[in-house]
Design a protein around this motif. Structure first.
Motif, PDB file in Angstrom:
ATOM      1  N   VAL A  96       0.840  -1.200   0.000  1.00  0.00           N
ATOM      2  CA  VAL A  96       0.000   0.000   0.000  1.00  0.00           C
ATOM      3  C   VAL A  96       0.878   1.253   0.000  1.00  0.00           C
ATOM      4  CG1 VAL A  96      -1.854   1.257   1.159  1.00  0.00           C
ATOM      5  CG2 VAL A  96      -1.765  -1.251   1.281  1.00  0.00           C
ATOM      6  N   SER A  97       0.579   2.169  -0.896  1.00  0.00           N
ATOM      7  CA  SER A  97       1.365   3.398  -1.001  1.00  0.00           C
ATOM      8  C   SER A  97       1.046   4.361   0.140  1.00  0.00           C
ATOM      9  CB  SER A  97       1.076   4.098  -2.328  1.00  0.00           C
ATOM     10  OG  SER A  97      -0.252   4.588  -2.362  1.00  0.00           O
ATOM     11  N   CYS A  98       2.012   5.206   0.428  1.00  0.00           N
ATOM     12  CA  CYS A  98       1.800   6.277   1.405  1.00  0.00           C
ATOM     13  C   CYS A  98       0.754   7.262   0.886  1.00  0.00           C
ATOM     14  CB  CYS A  98       3.116   7.000   1.671  1.00  0.00           C
ATOM     15  SG  CYS A  98       4.410   5.947   2.360  1.00  0.00           S
ATOM     16  N   ALA A  99       0.731   7.468  -0.431  1.00  0.00           N
ATOM     17  CA  ALA A  99      -0.256   8.370  -1.029  1.00  0.00           C
ATOM     18  C   ALA A  99      -1.675   7.887  -0.769  1.00  0.00           C
ATOM     19  CB  ALA A  99       0.001   8.490  -2.530  1.00  0.00           C
ATOM     20  N   ASP A 100      -1.910   6.583  -0.873  1.00  0.00           N
ATOM     21  CA  ASP A 100      -3.244   6.037  -0.600  1.00  0.00           C
ATOM     22  C   ASP A 100      -3.564   6.073   0.887  1.00  0.00           C
ATOM     23  OD1 ASP A 100      -4.261   5.541  -3.110  1.00  0.00           O
ATOM     24  OD2 ASP A 100      -3.546   3.472  -3.212  1.00  0.00           O
ATOM     25  N   ARG A 111      -2.990   4.577  -6.039  1.00  0.00           N
ATOM     26  CA  ARG A 111      -1.908   5.540  -6.237  1.00  0.00           C
ATOM     27  C   ARG A 111      -0.575   4.900  -5.868  1.00  0.00           C
ATOM     28  NH1 ARG A 111      -6.064   7.291  -3.827  1.00  0.00           N
ATOM     29  NH2 ARG A 111      -7.282   9.068  -4.599  1.00  0.00           N
ATOM     30  N   ARG A 112       0.476   5.400  -6.500  1.00  0.00           N
ATOM     31  CA  ARG A 112       1.824   5.018  -6.119  1.00  0.00           C
ATOM     32  C   ARG A 112       2.569   6.263  -5.646  1.00  0.00           C
ATOM     33  NH1 ARG A 112       3.786   0.059  -7.780  1.00  0.00           N
ATOM     34  NH2 ARG A 112       5.824   0.867  -8.456  1.00  0.00           N
ATOM     35  N   ASP A 113       3.677   6.059  -4.983  1.00  0.00           N
ATOM     36  CA  ASP A 113       4.400   7.159  -4.351  1.00  0.00           C
ATOM     37  C   ASP A 113       5.449   7.768  -5.269  1.00  0.00           C
ATOM     38  OD1 ASP A 113       3.082   6.841  -1.857  1.00  0.00           O
ATOM     39  OD2 ASP A 113       4.403   5.156  -1.371  1.00  0.00           O
ATOM     40  N   ALA A 114       5.574   9.084  -5.179  1.00  0.00           N
ATOM     41  CA  ALA A 114       6.598   9.791  -5.940  1.00  0.00           C
ATOM     42  C   ALA A 114       7.983   9.478  -5.383  1.00  0.00           C
ATOM     43  CB  ALA A 114       6.347  11.290  -5.883  1.00  0.00           C
ATOM     44  N   ARG A 115       8.966   9.525  -6.261  1.00  0.00           N
ATOM     45  CA  ARG A 115      10.354   9.362  -5.839  1.00  0.00           C
ATOM     46  C   ARG A 115      11.041  10.711  -5.661  1.00  0.00           C
ATOM     47  NH1 ARG A 115      10.251   5.126  -9.998  1.00  0.00           N
ATOM     48  NH2 ARG A 115      10.351   3.068  -9.009  1.00  0.00           N
ATOM     49  N   THR A 116      10.291  11.774  -5.888  1.00  0.00           N
ATOM     50  CA  THR A 116      10.864  13.106  -5.772  1.00  0.00           C
ATOM     51  C   THR A 116       9.799  14.080  -5.293  1.00  0.00           C
ATOM     52  OG1 THR A 116      12.130  14.808  -6.960  1.00  0.00           O
ATOM     53  CG2 THR A 116      10.312  13.757  -8.146  1.00  0.00           C
ATOM     54  N   ALA A 132     -16.134  17.764  -4.521  1.00  0.00           N
ATOM     55  CA  ALA A 132     -14.845  18.422  -4.747  1.00  0.00           C
ATOM     56  C   ALA A 132     -13.687  17.591  -4.218  1.00  0.00           C
ATOM     57  CB  ALA A 132     -14.849  19.802  -4.086  1.00  0.00           C
ATOM     58  N   MET A 133     -13.868  16.908  -3.090  1.00  0.00           N
ATOM     59  CA  MET A 133     -12.806  16.060  -2.555  1.00  0.00           C
ATOM     60  C   MET A 133     -12.544  14.873  -3.478  1.00  0.00           C
ATOM     61  SD  MET A 133     -11.313  17.210   0.153  1.00  0.00           S
ATOM     62  CE  MET A 133     -10.495  15.749   0.777  1.00  0.00           C
ATOM     63  N   LYS A 134     -13.599  14.338  -4.034  1.00  0.00           N
ATOM     64  CA  LYS A 134     -13.444  13.229  -4.987  1.00  0.00           C
ATOM     65  C   LYS A 134     -12.624  13.684  -6.185  1.00  0.00           C
ATOM     66  CE  LYS A 134     -16.175  10.091  -7.880  1.00  0.00           C
ATOM     67  NZ  LYS A 134     -17.547   9.710  -8.298  1.00  0.00           N
ATOM     68  N   LYS A 135     -12.912  14.897  -6.685  1.00  0.00           N
ATOM     69  CA  LYS A 135     -12.162  15.425  -7.817  1.00  0.00           C
ATOM     70  C   LYS A 135     -10.711  15.709  -7.434  1.00  0.00           C
ATOM     71  CE  LYS A 135     -14.064  18.603 -10.407  1.00  0.00           C
ATOM     72  NZ  LYS A 135     -14.833  19.816 -10.820  1.00  0.00           N
ATOM     73  N   MET A 136     -10.514  16.313  -6.286  1.00  0.00           N
ATOM     74  CA  MET A 136      -9.162  16.665  -5.871  1.00  0.00           C
ATOM     75  C   MET A 136      -8.299  15.430  -5.655  1.00  0.00           C
ATOM     76  SD  MET A 136      -7.844  19.067  -2.712  1.00  0.00           S
ATOM     77  CE  MET A 136      -7.758  17.736  -1.506  1.00  0.00           C
ATOM     78  N   SER A 137      -8.902  14.366  -5.119  1.00  0.00           N
ATOM     79  CA  SER A 137      -8.143  13.155  -4.825  1.00  0.00           C
ATOM     80  C   SER A 137      -7.666  12.448  -6.090  1.00  0.00           C
ATOM     81  CB  SER A 137      -8.988  12.193  -3.985  1.00  0.00           C
ATOM     82  OG  SER A 137     -10.054  11.642  -4.734  1.00  0.00           O
ATOM     83  N   ASN A 138      -8.193  12.868  -7.252  1.00  0.00           N
ATOM     84  CA  ASN A 138      -7.809  12.255  -8.515  1.00  0.00           C
ATOM     85  C   ASN A 138      -6.869  13.132  -9.333  1.00  0.00           C
ATOM     86  OD1 ASN A 138      -9.318   9.895  -8.132  1.00  0.00           O
ATOM     87  ND2 ASN A 138     -11.181  10.870  -8.892  1.00  0.00           N
ATOM     88  N   ILE A 139      -6.301  14.167  -8.707  1.00  0.00           N
ATOM     89  CA  ILE A 139      -5.344  15.012  -9.413  1.00  0.00           C
ATOM     90  C   ILE A 139      -4.019  14.267  -9.568  1.00  0.00           C
ATOM     91  CG2 ILE A 139      -4.009  17.148  -9.350  1.00  0.00           C
ATOM     92  CD1 ILE A 139      -6.255  18.453  -7.779  1.00  0.00           C
ATOM     93  N   GLY A 140      -3.625  14.042 -10.801  1.00  0.00           N
ATOM     94  CA  GLY A 140      -2.301  13.536 -11.145  1.00  0.00           C
ATOM     95  C   GLY A 140      -1.771  12.352 -10.378  1.00  0.00           C
ATOM     96  N   PRO A 141      -2.537  11.288 -10.173  1.00  0.00           N
ATOM     97  CA  PRO A 141      -1.987  10.150  -9.431  1.00  0.00           C
ATOM     98  C   PRO A 141      -0.951   9.388 -10.255  1.00  0.00           C
ATOM     99  CG  PRO A 141      -4.116   9.561 -10.341  1.00  0.00           C
ATOM    100  CD  PRO A 141      -3.919  11.022 -10.641  1.00  0.00           C
ATOM    101  N   LEU A 142       0.020   8.829  -9.579  1.00  0.00           N
ATOM    102  CA  LEU A 142       0.950   7.898 -10.215  1.00  0.00           C
ATOM    103  C   LEU A 142       0.346   6.509 -10.112  1.00  0.00           C
ATOM    104  CD1 LEU A 142       4.326   9.174  -8.700  1.00  0.00           C
ATOM    105  CD2 LEU A 142       3.434   9.629 -10.989  1.00  0.00           C
ATOM    106  N   THR A 143       0.315   5.784 -11.218  1.00  0.00           N
ATOM    107  CA  THR A 143      -0.275   4.445 -11.215  1.00  0.00           C
ATOM    108  C   THR A 143       0.592   3.497 -12.033  1.00  0.00           C
ATOM    109  OG1 THR A 143      -1.638   4.962 -13.158  1.00  0.00           O
ATOM    110  CG2 THR A 143      -2.639   5.327 -10.987  1.00  0.00           C
ATOM    111  N   GLY A 144       0.218   2.231 -12.026  1.00  0.00           N
ATOM    112  CA  GLY A 144       0.917   1.239 -12.834  1.00  0.00           C
ATOM    113  C   GLY A 144       2.339   1.023 -12.364  1.00  0.00           C
TER     114      GLY A 144
END
Length: 328
Positions: free
Chosen positions: A129-133, A157-162, A303-315
């Motif tokens: 489980v990612s920290c982002a999730d 979601r997956r976590d950024a490396r930067t 609005a929270m549903k929309k915000m939570s889907n901003i630019g997620p890293l996946t795959g």
């Protein structure tokens, strides 16, 4: 102007290339969306939601303000390069992250709560489980525990490396922003003016530091004089930058519509708060929210549903951090 057959044919080729590129973008976006779902961890980590719920309930029971702190962390994460857990990364000698960007320095908090939940999740489902999730789930639990609404949350979601301190300084709205700046800032993230006004209702819980509202209570006129005078008692003209005041003078530990009731009587704590009700385009919506809590809750959830889907890293993008503070 007449077009030659050669020119017309060239235009058709360009149009086909454009439509082809557009289709690729849409296809990629659809694939990214399809990789996320509310049940993403149903098999790989079936106890996840229970672990997050228990962790947040313990934290908020001990300190109700942590519900607001985690919500703010999520907002500040999503607004800087998407909801990727980048705000959770610590600075290192070779890496400068977002924690010490001006909007976060000495004010972003709740990191230990996410750390504790992550430790418990890792014990149950290592490397899954990612920290982002976890941050996204903890935010929803915290709002709900303080009496607020819930919303449908897709996971995966997956976590950024930067992370980027400069992007945080640029993208996070300032408490000194005017209405047009706020609308533009949220619009750049795909959020409407209504979304912005509803998400600002998060200030119905939590506190703010004196340095963020000093100018409003000393130098501005769109504020109730008695309210300004009361706030000055704990926020001197100089010094006391970290002194705290409730963002909602009515029920600071209860997620309700008190924030909007403050605004319609010129008792918004921050300049950016009172800008929502200051003779501008959002006045009527603020008044409706002040009288209709359920309407605010509905719009906030959307609005929270929309915000939570901003630019997620996946795959295969990003990673699943084992420690939310450090890249693997």
């Amino acid at each position: 102007m007449a077009f030659s057959s050669h020119t017309f044919g060239f235009a058709i080729v360009l149009l086909c290339l454009f439509l082809s590129s557009f289709s690729v973008v849409i296809s990629r976006s659809s694939r990214s969306s399809s990789q996320m779902s509310p049940g993403f961890y149903r098999r790989s980590c079936p106890r996840l939601k229970r672990i997050v719920r228990n962790g947040m309930q313990q934290a908020v029971a001990k300190e109700p303000r942590l519900g607001a702190s985690v919500l703010r962390l999520f907002f500040h994460d999503c607004f800087v390069n998407g909801c990727d857990g980048s705000i959770l990364l610590d600075d290192t000698p070779s890496f400068t992250g977002e924690k010490n960007a001006f909007p976060n320095r000495n004010s972003a908090r709740g990191f230990e709560v996410i750390d504790k939940i992550k430790t418990d999740v890792e014990a149950a489902c290592p490397g899954t489980v990612s920290c982002a999730d976890i941050l996204a789930l903890a935010t929803r639990v915290g709002v709900r525990q303080l009496g607020g609404p819930s919303w449908r949350l897709r996971l995966g979601r997956r976590d950024a490396r930067t992370a980027s301190q400069s992007d945080a300084n640029r993208d996070l709205p300032s408490p000194r922003s005017n209405l047009s700046t706020l609308i533009t800032s949220f619009g750049k993230k795909g959020l409407t003016a209504r979304d912005m006004t509803a998400l600002s209702g998060a200030h119905t819980i939590g506190k703010s530091q004196c340095r963020a509202f000093r100018t409003h209570i000393y130098n501005e006129t769109n504020i109730d004089p008695s309210f300004a005078q009361a706030r000055r008692a704990n926020c001197p003209f100089t010094g006391g930058d970290s002194n705290l005041a409730n963002l909602d003078r009515f029920t600071p530990n209860r997620f309700d519509n008190g924030y909007y009731k403050n605004l319609v009587v010129d008792k918004g704590l921050l300049h950016s708060d009172q800008e929502l009700f200051n003779g501008g385009s959002q006045d009527s919506l603020v008044r409706r929210y002040s009288n209709r809590k359920n309407l605010f809750f509905f719009h906030f959830s959307v609005a929270m549903k929309k915000m939570s889907n901003i630019g997620p890293l996946t795959g295969t993008n990003g990673e699943i951090r084992t420690n939310c503070r450090l890249v693997n």
